[in-house]
Design a protein around this motif. Structure first.
Motif: not given
Length: 174
Positions: A61-80
């Motif tokens: 049985l082999s090992l699966q490993s992972s790394k994730q980086n995520e960055y972003g921007i979120r806009y919220e407008g017009f009274d949600k």
């Protein structure tokens, strides 16, 4: 004979404490900037021959490993009523298992060949828009473009590297 497995880029094992963290900053009420990092490790599911590595017919049985980086921007407008999110992601997976395409021949090999194990890198951008147009009508859409490659730079079969979707939801008054 067996073929050596690709070299793992990470040093995790199944007993490792893996990291997951993130940060959200709201410089103004309608804008949120975010960053997240996560690491995951799990045992690969055994292939049709009882093993998931290159060793045919073994219980390896082999090992699966992972790394994730995520960055972003979120806009919220017009009274949600409008949300727009744009993010960049970068994922690295070691010990990534895919079904062996050599098992698709007719007649199938007996015993079936083991899954193929390799490394995977995926990085790209995603845009998501959610809008409530009226009391009854909402729209949701997304578009993604990314590169999804194995350790040799080959794309994964059956994976669209550009995709998009749209959904309209209408609710009738009672």
């Amino acid at each position: 004979t067996s073929v050596p497995a690709p070299q793992q880029r990470f040093n995790e094992n199944i007993d490792t404490s893996l990291k997951s963290y993130g940060i959200v900053i709201k410089p103004i009420p309608s804008i949120a900037l975010y960053y997240s990092h996560s690491e995951v490790a799990s045992v690969n599911v055994p292939g049709p021959t009882g093993g998931s590595g290159y060793a045919t017919g073994t219980a390896h049985l082999s090992l699966q490993s992972s790394k994730q980086n995520e960055y972003g921007i979120r806009y919220e407008g017009f009274d949600k009523r409008l949300y727009v999110t744009l993010c960049h992601f970068d994922i690295q997976q070691d010990g990534f298992s895919i079904p062996n395409p050599a098992n698709l021949v007719v007649p199938q090999p007996v015993p079936l060949l083991p899954n193929l194990i390799g490394n995977r890198t995926a990085h790209g951008y995603e845009l998501e828009v959610r809008a409530q147009i009226s009391k009854n009508l909402s729209l949701i859409g997304n578009a993604t473009t990314f590169v999804n490659r194995d350790q040799n730079g080959n794309p994964f079969r059956g994976t669209a590297e550009q995709s998009g979707a749209a959904l309209a939801s209408y609710r009738f008054d009672k």
